[in-house]
Design an enzyme around this catalytic site. Sequence first.
Site, PDB file in Angstrom:
ATOM      1  N   PHE A   1       0.751  -1.150   0.033  1.00  0.00           N
ATOM      2  CA  PHE A   1       0.147  -0.096  -0.345  1.00  0.00           C
ATOM      3  C   PHE A   1       0.780   1.390  -0.202  1.00  0.00           C
ATOM      4  CE2 PHE A   1      -2.170   4.096   1.013  1.00  0.00           C
ATOM      5  CZ  PHE A   1      -3.293   3.433   0.257  1.00  0.00           C
TER       6      PHE A   1
ATOM      7  N   ASP B   1       9.348   3.189   2.085  1.00  0.00           N
ATOM      8  CA  ASP B   1       7.946   3.504   2.347  1.00  0.00           C
ATOM      9  C   ASP B   1       7.927   3.709   3.974  1.00  0.00           C
ATOM     10  OD1 ASP B   1       5.692   4.641   2.346  1.00  0.00           O
ATOM     11  OD2 ASP B   1       4.801   3.804   1.047  1.00  0.00           O
TER      12      ASP B   1
ATOM     13  N   LYS C   1       1.919  11.227   7.024  1.00  0.00           N
ATOM     14  CA  LYS C   1       1.522  11.109   8.178  1.00  0.00           C
ATOM     15  C   LYS C   1       1.828  12.186   9.284  1.00  0.00           C
ATOM     16  CE  LYS C   1      -0.966   6.946   6.665  1.00  0.00           C
ATOM     17  NZ  LYS C   1      -0.820   6.507   5.931  1.00  0.00           N
TER      18      LYS C   1
END
Length: 404
Positions: A142, A227, A256
Amino acid sequence: MSSSVIDFVATEARFGARNYEPIGVVLSRGEGVWVWDTEGNRYLDCLSAYSAVSQGHCHPKILAAMVEQAHRLTLTSRAFHNDQLALFYEEIAALTGSHKVLPMNSGAEAVESAIKSVRKWGYEVKGVPDGQAEIIVCANNFHGRTLGIVGFSTDPETRTHFGPFAPGFKIIPFGDAAALEEAITPNTVAFLVEPIQGEAGVIIPPAGYFTKVRELCTANNVMLVLDEIQTGLGRTGKLLAEQHEGIEADVTLLGKALSGGFYPVSAVLSNNDVLGTLRPGQHGSTFGGNPLACAVARAALRVLVEEGMIENAARQGARFLEGLKDIRANTIRDVRGRGLMLAVELHPEAGRARRYCEALQGKGILAKDTHEHTIRIAPPLVITSDEVDWALERLATTLTQDFA
Ligand SMILES: *Cc1c(COP(=O)(O)O)cnc(C)c1O
């Protein structure tokens, strides 16, 4: 009109694109690990906005930095310098040991920016023939929702009817270093991978995997792009998840928690000349690196370190994991996690994880199911031992119920 729960939910449903299926709670306030709904009910937030609110809701120091900066200057565009960007660069580079920084906004934009940068590096530094660059990614990845990214997703829901997609990506199994070795060709510019697959259900690769991955990337002059948008900034009990493996990525992606949940801020960090190939006019973002984002991110990084949140994530994560392992319930198939990135996988016969999340809501805990049978648990990193125990008690009673 009264502001009852049903109005908010129905109005969202009437006007909004239905691209989410939220749990039936309407939140209106947050502080630390707690959030309150419009009726005044309190919940322990065990999702933390997918780890964006790691520093806790409405952290007073991040709030103060945001308000102070918002009074002074919010956006200049990168057509001019501003007095926050250099400080943000300096502080994030010192913290992470990176040499170059590219500020963006969303996580997906950081991923896209990294893809552009490693391709350019491949053509201009590695010497890959133009148009031939290959990037290797993992199954069940993802990395976000843009067209470029969903094109190399393996989740049918994510991809279906959004094509045609860009070529240049090769998909291999996660956690399989031999598969990486086999997939690398002279045209491979990068391996893009999550240290722990979050959305896939907190999948932790076998020990030694990333050591081997690092060796293969170095030996073949392939950029290792980690990531860390979800795993980074303390979530797993270290500043970066790569530290558990004792390796260093060539390119690290953050997002985030980089803003503590106040504002979209992401960054591409690189340890070599990958970002050095970008020249004026070749990449950009109107909001990327704006003074408000930089001031917020600086405060978010500062409190993470100064308030010991990373160490607390390690300590409370271990307590939480032990507690979950102690729950004797035949609904549970597996419990796993690192730091405060935890998951409970249910037996398929136990019923959908969503039902358990709804039951947890009734007990004052907000958690999110992922992939039908997994409950993901990721509270803010400021959670205390008492709060962990409080959550475990409620999880234990919920997981011993049977919603099949
Ligand atoms: C959330 C996430 C993204 C995408 O971030 P957005 O800000 O939603 O675009 C990318 N990679 C990982 C690992 C993520 O968890």
